[in-house]
Design an enzyme around this catalytic site. Structure first.
Site, PDB file in Angstrom:
ATOM      1  N   ASP A   1      65.444   8.185 -56.805  1.00 10.72           N
ATOM      2  CA  ASP A   1      66.252   7.759 -55.655  1.00 10.72           C
ATOM      3  C   ASP A   1      67.718   8.038 -55.999  1.00 10.72           C
ATOM      4  O   ASP A   1      68.358   7.262 -56.713  1.00 10.72           O
ATOM      5  CB  ASP A   1      66.019   6.274 -55.362  1.00 10.72           C
ATOM      6  CG  ASP A   1      66.907   5.805 -54.224  1.00 10.72           C
ATOM      7  OD1 ASP A   1      66.818   4.606 -53.863  1.00 10.72           O
ATOM      8  OD2 ASP A   1      67.717   6.606 -53.712  1.00 10.72           O
TER       9      ASP A   1
ATOM     10  N   TYR B   1      67.728  -0.862 -56.083  1.00  6.20           N
ATOM     11  CA  TYR B   1      67.699  -1.089 -54.641  1.00  6.20           C
ATOM     12  C   TYR B   1      67.417   0.249 -53.968  1.00  6.20           C
ATOM     13  O   TYR B   1      68.096   1.231 -54.268  1.00  6.20           O
ATOM     14  CB  TYR B   1      69.041  -1.651 -54.156  1.00  6.20           C
ATOM     15  CG  TYR B   1      69.116  -1.856 -52.658  1.00  6.20           C
ATOM     16  CD1 TYR B   1      69.910  -1.035 -51.859  1.00  6.20           C
ATOM     17  CD2 TYR B   1      68.402  -2.879 -52.039  1.00  6.20           C
ATOM     18  CE1 TYR B   1      69.986  -1.218 -50.484  1.00  6.20           C
ATOM     19  CE2 TYR B   1      68.470  -3.067 -50.653  1.00  6.20           C
ATOM     20  CZ  TYR B   1      69.256  -2.239 -49.893  1.00  6.20           C
ATOM     21  OH  TYR B   1      69.320  -2.412 -48.533  1.00  6.20           O
TER      22      TYR B   1
ATOM     23  N   LYS C   1      74.263   8.936 -48.189  1.00  2.00           N
ATOM     24  CA  LYS C   1      75.685   8.718 -48.479  1.00  2.00           C
ATOM     25  C   LYS C   1      76.518  10.003 -48.456  1.00  2.00           C
ATOM     26  O   LYS C   1      76.870  10.512 -47.406  1.00  2.00           O
ATOM     27  CB  LYS C   1      75.824   7.972 -49.822  1.00  2.00           C
ATOM     28  CG  LYS C   1      75.205   6.556 -49.781  1.00  2.00           C
ATOM     29  CD  LYS C   1      75.349   5.830 -51.091  1.00  2.00           C
ATOM     30  CE  LYS C   1      74.519   4.556 -51.120  1.00  2.00           C
ATOM     31  NZ  LYS C   1      75.181   3.403 -50.524  1.00  2.00           N
TER      32      LYS C   1
END
Ligand code: KE4
Length: 432
Positions: A244, A149, A272
């Site tokens: 990623d 994702y 994050k």
């Protein structure tokens, strides 16, 4: 372990009220708890390793805002930095020293990142990295991997993980067929599939993008040699390799998964943890590629709140704390303590499950076969997972509400918290 008092009266009322104005009553699908046959719990406050819902039930928190809260909630250093930043204002729309400080910390911690652009979410980071790769290589196709994702930009919503897997919609409506055709999604950990894709599409592939350690299909580690072979193939075919690391960056090591596996990607995306709990994302890498970004180059990317001073302050404070020697050894020790305890409890129980873990991340797959890719993760018993999640919730443990997510451990999860968690799991395994 005392059972907390469902029904969650105030959460229920909040959910009814939210559902009138927010689709699904939430602002991000995976929080809906649909996948675990439950209504969402509304959080009132958090501190350290704990969260309290609006009914004042306390939970040991293993979601950690989906990764950012590696120091636990409301870390004093992060709060101090935010209070200081607030004295100066909240947003300027003009450069500030705070942006340089965070950028310098990222560049010094991740050797493959020679230059970086700060944005406001992981999605912004990955969509910009893909645009940059297409511009740099003058090619249009992108390779991703089933179950990975990369945020909700159109090019990535093909066989994606996280909330799409959770809701069983692996590709989203609304993505034009013409655009979807430019993304090829392959099985993870299958180097022959990658070789075949290059054989078929060769000079049309701008980039390979992947989570080097997948955290959005549950937790799936790369097989030995897989990332090295991928690196060689990308170089051989003139495609860029994009790691990623929105989730794994500053999570599994100070330098992320690329430090663990000693691979040098061409571009890296982050998010994050680098925001300390405030909205942030970043993409960076080779200087010759990053210099194509406007205003230095012609690849356009912009953002009103990019480099927001509050997010910069929180992120810088958090990363400075993570530079303290032995932080990651401590995190690994706590993770391993939980993983060993879970494995022992599963072996003593009648429940079919297995543990996957890496520093700061852990996952319980309700499946007997080893999980090496999305297809094997999808064989998990998601109904059993839902019962597991509900039983843990009722014992004061807030576990990620999906089999296709990873749980996060922080430096605030104490030995006692982990022992309390294992006690709750022991009781849970008896009743599911
Ligand atoms: P955001 O746009 O949500 O900041 O980042 C997107 C993203 C990109 N890359 C990776 C590897 C990610 O894990 C994410 C976002 N992670 C999910 C959790 N699995 C966010 C939680 C949610 O969607 O609510």
């Amino acid at each position: 372990m005392t059972l907390i008092a469902p029904p969650f009266t105030r959460s229920q009322r909040a959910f009814e009220r939210a559902s009138k104005v927010l689709p699904g009553g939430v602002n991000s699908p995976v929080r809906s708890c649909q996948a675990v046959d439950a209504d969402p719990i509304f959080i009132d406050h958090a501190d350290g390793a704990f969260m309290w819902d609006v009914d004042q039930n306390r939970y040991i928190d293993y979601v950690g805002s989906w990764g950012p809260m590696i120091l636990g909630h409301r870390h004093p250093r992060v709060l101090e930095a935010l209070e200081d930043a607030l004295e100066h204002g909240t947003s300027f729309g003009a450069p500030s020293i705070a942006e340089i400080e965070l950028a310098e910390l990222i560049v010094s911690s991740v050797p493959s990142i020679e230059m970086v652009r700060l944005v406001s979410s992981g999605t912004e980071a990955t969509m910009s990295a893909i645009r940059l790769a297409r511009a740099f290589t003058k090619r249009d196709m992108v390779i991703k991997f089933d179950g990975c994702y990369h945020g909700h930009a159109d090019s990535f919503l093909i066989k994606a993980g996280s909330g799409l897997q959770t809701l069983g919609i692996s590709s989203s409506p609304g993505v034009p067929e013409e655009l979807a055709k430019l993304t090829v999604s392959l099985p993870f950990n299958d180097i022959d599939a990658l070789k075949a894709a290059f054989k078929e599409h060769d000079k049309k592939i701008a980039a390979i993008i992947l989570e080097p350690i997948i955290g959005n299909a549950g937790l799936i580690l790369p097989k030995d040699g897989y990332l090295e072979a991928m690196r060689e193939l990308a170089t051989k075919h003139g495609a860029l390799l994009i790691f990623d690391e929105v989730m794994t960056g500053f999570r599994v090591a100070l330098g992320g998964a690329q430090q663990l596996y000693k691979i040098k990607p061409d571009l890296t995306t982050l998010g994050k943890i680098i925001g300390g709990g405030l909205p942030v994302g970043a993409y960076g890498g080779r200087r010759d590629i990053m210099e194509m970004i406007a205003p230095l180059g012609s690849v356009y990317q912009a953002g009103t709140l990019s480099g927001n001073p509050l997010a910069m302050a929180a992120g810088t404070a958090q990363l400075r704390m993570l530079q303290i020697p032995h932080s990651y050894e401590q995190l690994e020790h706590r993770t391993q303590r939980l993983a060993d305890g879970l494995t022992e409890l599963i072996q003593k129980s009648k429940v079919v499950a297995q543990v996957a873990n890496v520093t700061g991340m852990i996952c319980l797959f309700f499946n007997k076969d080893k999980v090496t890719d999305l297809a094997s993760a999808q064989k998990c018993d998601t109904k059993k997972f839902a019962k597991f999640w509900q039983a843990l919730r009722d014992r004061g443990i807030y576990w990620p509400p999906s089999q296709f997510e990873a749980a996060f451990i922080s430096l605030e999860h104490s030995k006692q918290d982990i022992d309390d968690t294992l006690k709750a799991v022991e009781e849970t395994l008896k009743v599911i």
